[in-house]
Design an enzyme around this catalytic site. Sequence first.
Site, mmCIF file in Angstrom:
data_model
loop_
_atom_site.group_PDB
_atom_site.id
_atom_site.type_symbol
_atom_site.label_atom_id
_atom_site.label_comp_id
_atom_site.label_asym_id
_atom_site.label_seq_id
_atom_site.Cartn_x
_atom_site.Cartn_y
_atom_site.Cartn_z
ATOM 1 N N ASP A 82 0.828 -1.199 0.000
ATOM 2 C CA ASP A 82 0.000 0.000 0.000
ATOM 3 C C ASP A 82 0.870 1.260 0.000
ATOM 4 O O ASP A 82 1.817 1.372 0.784
ATOM 5 C CB ASP A 82 -0.893 -0.027 1.247
ATOM 6 N N GLY A 177 -7.698 8.639 7.225
ATOM 7 C CA GLY A 177 -7.918 9.080 8.596
ATOM 8 C C GLY A 177 -9.396 9.270 8.882
ATOM 9 O O GLY A 177 -10.256 8.869 8.105
ATOM 10 N N HIS A 204 -9.800 4.820 -1.529
ATOM 11 C CA HIS A 204 -8.982 4.931 -0.324
ATOM 12 C C HIS A 204 -9.750 5.729 0.721
ATOM 13 O O HIS A 204 -10.707 6.431 0.424
ATOM 14 C CB HIS A 204 -7.662 5.630 -0.649
ATOM 15 N N GLY A 205 -9.306 5.615 1.984
ATOM 16 C CA GLY A 205 -9.976 6.351 3.044
ATOM 17 C C GLY A 205 -11.331 5.776 3.388
ATOM 18 O O GLY A 205 -12.280 6.507 3.671
ATOM 19 N N ASN A 226 -10.297 0.375 0.773
ATOM 20 C CA ASN A 226 -9.225 0.285 1.767
ATOM 21 C C ASN A 226 -9.730 0.620 3.168
ATOM 22 O O ASN A 226 -10.489 1.572 3.357
ATOM 23 C CB ASN A 226 -8.091 1.247 1.407
ATOM 24 N N THR A 229 -7.367 3.033 9.154
ATOM 25 C CA THR A 229 -7.468 3.847 10.368
ATOM 26 C C THR A 229 -8.382 3.235 11.423
ATOM 27 O O THR A 229 -8.037 3.184 12.611
ATOM 28 C CB THR A 229 -7.961 5.267 10.025
#
Length: 274
Positions: A82, A177, A204-205, A226, A229
Amino acid sequence: MKTINLKDKLKQMQQQRSALLATNFYNYETLCGIMEAASAMKQPVILQLTRSSIEYMGMAVAVNMAKTALEQYNVEGWLHLDHSDSYELVAQCLEAGFDSVMIDASEKPLEENIAITRKVVALAAKYNANVEAELGYVAKLGQSTEITGFTEPEEARYFVAQTGVNALAVAIGSAHGFYKKAPELDIERLKEIHRLTDVALVLHGGSGIPAASLRESINNGICKINLATEIKNIFIRTLDKCLSAKEEIDLRKLFPPAIKAVSDLVTEKLEIVK
């Protein structure tokens, strides 16, 4: 355990309007939590490692842990690098047996991003490995979420044609995040990117995005989501509660509740993407 190449699996998922959950792991315990969920639900997963996780655990240990876990839990899965920031790390990971690699040159000028991605695609072809790249601005931890730099559909078409990349992480409103407020994904932009490209599209995120938004993105081309966090957060928060509740120093008693918390989280996410 893997039954088919990840490149083929992602396209299969995209055609079926479903997605693979790509989960970062950071130690043996977070890996176990992911595996317990995937095994119980009989769902495939992508296990992800970043440069920092590889440096923390060591390449050989991290790779062997992932591959052994997939076999032990009888889970269909793949190992993915990643957010690599260099060609050299990509080369090391491919040699170590990764099924998939991401080269992230998204913060560089377009033509520079194309050049390095094309170089990685050529190398990965020797291993029949999947290659992911990123186009647009998806805020990383510590970066401003106020800046906008969404992926332009025509630019995505050009990028894919020039690089031959297999998967593309797109900027449509997500960020790495936690979010201060629920993100609004630009689904119309995603639809157009999907129409103009023939690659697996990646979000992503994924931590903190509402289930309905995730499902809508999957229905419009996203086939890899993904999750990182939330895994770190739930593991540490649960461990902290255990440490505060009693004077216990036996790690074998402290870690299981945190492992279960990760497993419950991943189970919830797998229900969304399947």
